[in-house]
Design a protein around this motif. Structure first.
Motif, short mmCIF file in Angstrom:
data_model
loop_
_atom_site.label_atom_id
_atom_site.label_comp_id
_atom_site.label_asym_id
_atom_site.label_seq_id
_atom_site.Cartn_x
_atom_site.Cartn_y
_atom_site.Cartn_z
N LEU A 152 -10.33 -1.32 -13.16
CA LEU A 152 -9.72 -1.15 -11.84
C LEU A 152 -8.82 -2.34 -11.50
CD1 LEU A 152 -12.45 0.41 -9.53
CD2 LEU A 152 -10.20 1.37 -10.05
N GLU A 153 -9.22 -3.52 -11.91
CA GLU A 153 -8.38 -4.68 -11.66
C GLU A 153 -7.06 -4.58 -12.42
OE1 GLU A 153 -8.61 -7.15 -9.38
OE2 GLU A 153 -10.18 -5.78 -8.70
N ARG A 195 -4.98 -2.26 -10.42
CA ARG A 195 -4.46 -2.95 -9.24
C ARG A 195 -3.26 -3.85 -9.61
NH1 ARG A 195 -7.40 -3.32 -4.90
NH2 ARG A 195 -9.33 -3.11 -6.13
N GLU A 196 -3.42 -4.62 -10.69
CA GLU A 196 -2.37 -5.54 -11.11
C GLU A 196 -1.09 -4.80 -11.49
OE1 GLU A 196 -1.24 -8.26 -14.99
OE2 GLU A 196 -3.35 -7.76 -14.64
N SER A 209 -0.21 -1.69 -10.84
CA SER A 209 0.35 -0.90 -9.74
C SER A 209 1.19 -1.78 -8.83
CB SER A 209 -0.77 -0.24 -8.94
OG SER A 209 -1.46 0.71 -9.71
N GLN A 210 0.70 -2.97 -8.53
CA GLN A 210 1.47 -3.86 -7.66
C GLN A 210 2.74 -4.33 -8.35
OE1 GLN A 210 0.60 -4.55 -4.30
NE2 GLN A 210 2.78 -5.04 -4.50
N SER A 269 -7.32 3.76 -2.73
CA SER A 269 -7.12 2.54 -1.96
C SER A 269 -5.99 1.69 -2.55
CB SER A 269 -8.41 1.73 -1.92
OG SER A 269 -8.24 0.51 -1.24
N ILE A 270 -5.97 1.58 -3.87
CA ILE A 270 -4.90 0.82 -4.54
C ILE A 270 -3.55 1.47 -4.29
CG2 ILE A 270 -4.00 0.08 -6.78
CD1 ILE A 270 -6.95 -0.12 -7.72
N SER A 278 -2.53 0.66 -0.69
CA SER A 278 -2.18 -0.74 -0.46
C SER A 278 -0.91 -1.15 -1.19
CB SER A 278 -3.34 -1.65 -0.89
OG SER A 278 -3.60 -1.55 -2.28
N SER A 279 -0.62 -0.50 -2.31
CA SER A 279 0.58 -0.83 -3.09
C SER A 279 1.77 0.06 -2.74
CB SER A 279 0.29 -0.70 -4.59
OG SER A 279 -0.76 -1.55 -5.00
#
Length: 263
Positions: free
Chosen positions: A18-19, A22-23, A25-26, A68-69, A72-73
């Motif tokens: 998931l991290e 997140r990385e 995706s951003q 959520s990701i 937020s992104s």
């Protein structure tokens, strides 16, 4: 439309995977991408342990985290997950099978269950994965997308049916098995599916893992690629983790289909 291809290597730990989501995706959002495509088995890499032990319902914590990701992104995410399916008996042994699913979360919502299981080259995915039954398309920013997963790419009619259903871009998350001649086949098949469906094909594979995994498991070779409706390569990756960001013009599809009416 700007699309990102996140070629990652998923491990056994869902939180670490998931991290990575997140990385990447951003990073994709920072470059203006509206959609980021992750590979098959984003939730847990093949060859890293029992998939049924980590499988979750599609409204479980992992997919909720993807949502959520995405929020937020400010980007839409496609990622490969596993959800509980059924139990079957093979050679006197009981198997708890899972569904191999590509989920889309963000400004679009979709779930596609892999239709063609990888029962080839000495591997039997159908022992542990229940085959899906339905094609899947979704709309995002007035573009129609279709989804196929990995071994599906060997079945041209699935891609043609997605195109007939309106798909202008077909997303193919994958974890392609490594081995002799496999890279050539991956590259040839992705180009052929773009050409015979006259669609953009966005094929995102797992990067080649550095850790030791079972040789028969489809652990990934990398070489993600984006192809136009004539099979020309727009962008491609190597074997290691990489983020591709590409611009595509969906209006090209109608022009190609008018001059090459193979559908």
């Amino acid at each position: 439309m700007r699309i990102a291809v996140a070629q990652i290597t998923s491990g056994a730990d869902k939180s670490e995977n998931l991290e990575l989501v997140r990385e990447y995706s951003q990073r994709a959002a920072d470059q203006g991408a509206q959609l980021v495509v992750f590979p098959e088995a984003t939730m847990q890499g093949f060859g890293t342990g029992r998939l049924d032990h980590n499988a979750e319902p599609l409204d479980g914590p992992f997919v909720q985290a993807l949502e959520s990701i995405a929020d937020s992104s400010s980007i839409t995410i496609l990622a490969g997950v596993f959800s509980p399916a059924d139990q079957v008996e093979r050679d006197g042994k009981a198997f708890n099978r899972i569904d191999n699913v590509a989920v889309v979360r963000g400004k679009a919502q979709a779930n596609y269950k892999k239709i063609h299981t990888y029962d080839a080259f000495g591997y039997r995915e159908s022992d542990t994965v229940r085959p899906g039954e339905a094609l899947c398309t979704f709309e995002l920013f007035d573009v129609t997308f279709g989804i196929a997963i990995c071994f599906d790419i060997r079945y041209p009619e699935q891609f043609r049916e997605l195109a007939r259903a309106g798909a202008q871009v077909i997303l193919v998350p994958a974890s392609w098995n490594d081995g002799e001649d496999k890279q050539r086949q991956w590259e040839l098949l992705s180009a052929a599916r773009a050409l015979d469906s006259t669609s953009f094909v966005v094929a995102c594979g797992q990067a080649r893992p550095e850790d030791e995994r079972p040789s028969e498991a489809p652990t990934g070779i990398g070489y993600s690629r984006v192809l136009d409706p004539t099979g020309q390569v727009i962008a491609s990756a190597g074997a290691t983790p990489e983020l591709l960001v590409v611009d595509i013009d969906p209006e090209v599809v109608a022009k190609v289909r008018k001059t090459l009416p193979v559908l």
